[in-house]
Design a protein around this motif. Structure first.
Motif, PDB file in Angstrom:
ATOM      1  N   LYS A  19      -6.541  -1.926   1.776  1.00 19.23           N
ATOM      2  CA  LYS A  19      -7.007  -2.920   0.802  1.00 19.23           C
ATOM      3  C   LYS A  19      -5.833  -3.580   0.079  1.00 19.23           C
ATOM      4  O   LYS A  19      -5.724  -4.810   0.009  1.00 19.23           O
ATOM      5  CB  LYS A  19      -7.909  -2.251  -0.264  1.00 19.23           C
ATOM      6  N   THR A  20      -4.964  -2.758  -0.493  1.00 17.87           N
ATOM      7  CA  THR A  20      -3.879  -3.296  -1.302  1.00 17.87           C
ATOM      8  C   THR A  20      -2.868  -4.049  -0.435  1.00 17.87           C
ATOM      9  O   THR A  20      -2.397  -5.132  -0.814  1.00 17.87           O
ATOM     10  CB  THR A  20      -3.193  -2.158  -2.077  1.00 17.87           C
ATOM     11  N   THR A  21      -2.571  -3.494   0.728  1.00 13.29           N
ATOM     12  CA  THR A  21      -1.652  -4.164   1.662  1.00 13.29           C
ATOM     13  C   THR A  21      -2.203  -5.541   2.030  1.00 13.29           C
ATOM     14  O   THR A  21      -1.466  -6.526   2.093  1.00 13.29           O
ATOM     15  CB  THR A  21      -1.476  -3.285   2.916  1.00 13.29           C
TER      16      THR A  21
HETATM   17  P1  ATP Z   1      -6.407   2.972  -1.825  1.00 15.21           P
HETATM   18  O1  ATP Z   1      -7.797   3.230  -1.362  1.00 15.21           O
HETATM   19  O2  ATP Z   1      -5.688   4.196  -2.267  1.00 15.21           O
HETATM   20  O3  ATP Z   1      -6.327   1.853  -2.827  1.00 15.21           O
HETATM   21  P2  ATP Z   1      -5.740   1.027   0.145  1.00 15.21           P
HETATM   22  O4  ATP Z   1      -7.041   0.879   0.873  1.00 15.21           O
HETATM   23  O5  ATP Z   1      -5.390   0.013  -0.850  1.00 15.21           O
HETATM   24  O6  ATP Z   1      -5.618   2.474  -0.506  1.00 15.21           O
HETATM   25  P3  ATP Z   1      -3.106   0.659   1.203  1.00 15.21           P
HETATM   26  O7  ATP Z   1      -2.483   1.177  -0.044  1.00 15.21           O
HETATM   27  O8  ATP Z   1      -2.996  -0.787   1.482  1.00 15.21           O
HETATM   28  O9  ATP Z   1      -4.622   1.113   1.289  1.00 15.21           O
HETATM   29  O10 ATP Z   1      -2.554   1.432   2.484  1.00 15.21           O
HETATM   30  C1  ATP Z   1      -2.530   2.860   2.516  1.00 15.21           C
HETATM   31  C2  ATP Z   1      -1.181   3.296   3.072  1.00 15.21           C
HETATM   32  O11 ATP Z   1      -1.033   2.812   4.407  1.00 15.21           O
HETATM   33  C3  ATP Z   1      -0.009   2.738   2.296  1.00 15.21           C
HETATM   34  O12 ATP Z   1       1.029   3.667   2.317  1.00 15.21           O
HETATM   35  C4  ATP Z   1       0.381   1.500   3.079  1.00 15.21           C
HETATM   36  O13 ATP Z   1       1.743   1.172   2.943  1.00 15.21           O
HETATM   37  C5  ATP Z   1       0.067   1.929   4.496  1.00 15.21           C
HETATM   38  N1  ATP Z   1      -0.348   0.794   5.322  1.00 15.21           N
HETATM   39  C6  ATP Z   1      -1.300  -0.116   5.067  1.00 15.21           C
HETATM   40  N2  ATP Z   1      -1.431  -0.996   6.062  1.00 15.21           N
HETATM   41  C7  ATP Z   1      -0.522  -0.623   6.999  1.00 15.21           C
HETATM   42  C8  ATP Z   1      -0.168  -1.125   8.292  1.00 15.21           C
HETATM   43  N3  ATP Z   1      -0.787  -2.185   8.816  1.00 15.21           N
HETATM   44  N4  ATP Z   1       0.813  -0.493   8.961  1.00 15.21           N
HETATM   45  C9  ATP Z   1       1.424   0.597   8.440  1.00 15.21           C
HETATM   46  N5  ATP Z   1       1.136   1.115   7.251  1.00 15.21           N
HETATM   47  C10 ATP Z   1       0.175   0.523   6.524  1.00 15.21           C
END
Ligand code: ATP
Ligand code: MG
Length: 263
Positions: A19-21
């Motif tokens: 999500k955040t990425t």
């Molecule tokens: P949360 O539910 O905790 O808010 P999130 O859904 O926002 O998490 P992210 O923080 O974007 O998810 O990603 C989780 C982890 O995976 C992070 O360490 C991020 O850097 C990594 N990540 C996200 N997308 C990728 C990608 N396409 N390739 C490699 N690593 C990734």
């Protein structure tokens, strides 16, 4: 894009799905296409805030103060190191809002209300949601025109989706009848495994209309960028992740354009 601001929530109550990425890098890619983008960090973890280079322990005016009515949302907006992209940061104290907001009037509609004054100043507002379906995410889905659902290409990826779809149905019934599923974006695709492709095929079978053609690859560069406080388009503009998020931005704009009446 012409006309009013489009508000999109980036949500999935499953943790760590991208999500955040997606919020940071899609936001940056949209800004690179000339869109005026406001990113709202609605997660007490404040990962979008730190991922864009702000020190999350030193935020004085965050989305929290805006939601509880202490400051106008406009006064919590800050620029970041990327042209066209602004941020309303989060802070750990936002965790308290889940409880504090229970006593407030129209508590599901706070975000929608506080966003009203910035309507028209941005083409797009992206809301990075926390991994929960609590009151903060309900606020995001009530304020939004659409939801973007990132799904990680992994085993049981679809299992958590039922709860989210139920929540979307409830929000439509009670709070926001116009809420659309703008799209499903598959993340962390690993071309070396059959599993990734199987998961994409399964989601495509169930959600042929919603799934974006663009698939975000698993890429170390994408996971490194936040520790440098920069979007991938700045940290490594020619990387596969940067290319993918630019494609996703274009696909999203095409989708929004073809749905909006004044496009
Ligand atoms: P949360 O539910 O905790 O808010 P999130 O859904 O926002 O998490 P992210 O923080 O974007 O998810 O990603 C989780 C982890 O995976 C992070 O360490 C991020 O850097 C990594 N990540 C996200 N997308 C990728 C990608 N396409 N390739 C490699 N690593 C990734
Ligand atoms: Mg996150």
């Amino acid at each position: 894009m012409k006309g009013p601001t489009t508000v999109l929530a980036i949500a999935n109550q499953k943790g760590g799905v991208g999500k955040t990425t997606t919020a940071i890098n899609l936001g940056a890619a949209l800004a690179a296409r000339g869109q005026r983008v406001l990113l709202i960090d609605l997660d007490p973890q404040a990962n979008a805030t730190s991922g864009l280079g702000l020190n999350k322990g030193q935020i004085e005016r965050s989305v929290y103060e805006a939601l509880i009515g202490q400051v106008a949302l406009e006064r919590a907006i800050t620029g970041v190191n990327w042209d066209g992209l602004d941020l309303v940061p989060s802070a750990i104290r936002l965790a308290g809002a889940e409880i504090e907001m229970v006593g407030l009037m129209a508590r599901e509609q706070r975000l929608r209300r506080v966003l009203e004054p910035v309507q028209g100043r941005y083409d797009l507002v992206l809301i990075d949601c926390a991994p929960s379906l609590g009151i903060l995410t309900v606020n995001a889905l009530t304020a939004a025109h659409g939801i973007i659902i990132p799904i990680q290409c992994e085993y049981l990826a679809l299992e958590a989706l039922g709860h989210l779809l139920n929540t979307i149905a409830l929000i439509r019934d009670h709070l926001n009848p116009a809420l659309e599923i703008t799209g499903i974006v598959m993340t962390m695709f690993d071309a070396r495994t059959n599993l990734s492709q199987q998961v994409v095929d399964e989601v495509r079978t169930h959600f042929p209309r919603e799934i974006f053609q663009t698939i975000i690859p698993r890429s170390v560069r994408l996971s490194e960028a936040p520790s440098h406080g920069r979007p991938i388009l700045s940290y490594d503009p020619s990387s596969r992740g940067a290319v993918a998020y630019r494609h996703l931005a274009d696909e999203l704009l095409a989708r929004l354009g073809s749905r909006s009446p004044d496009a």
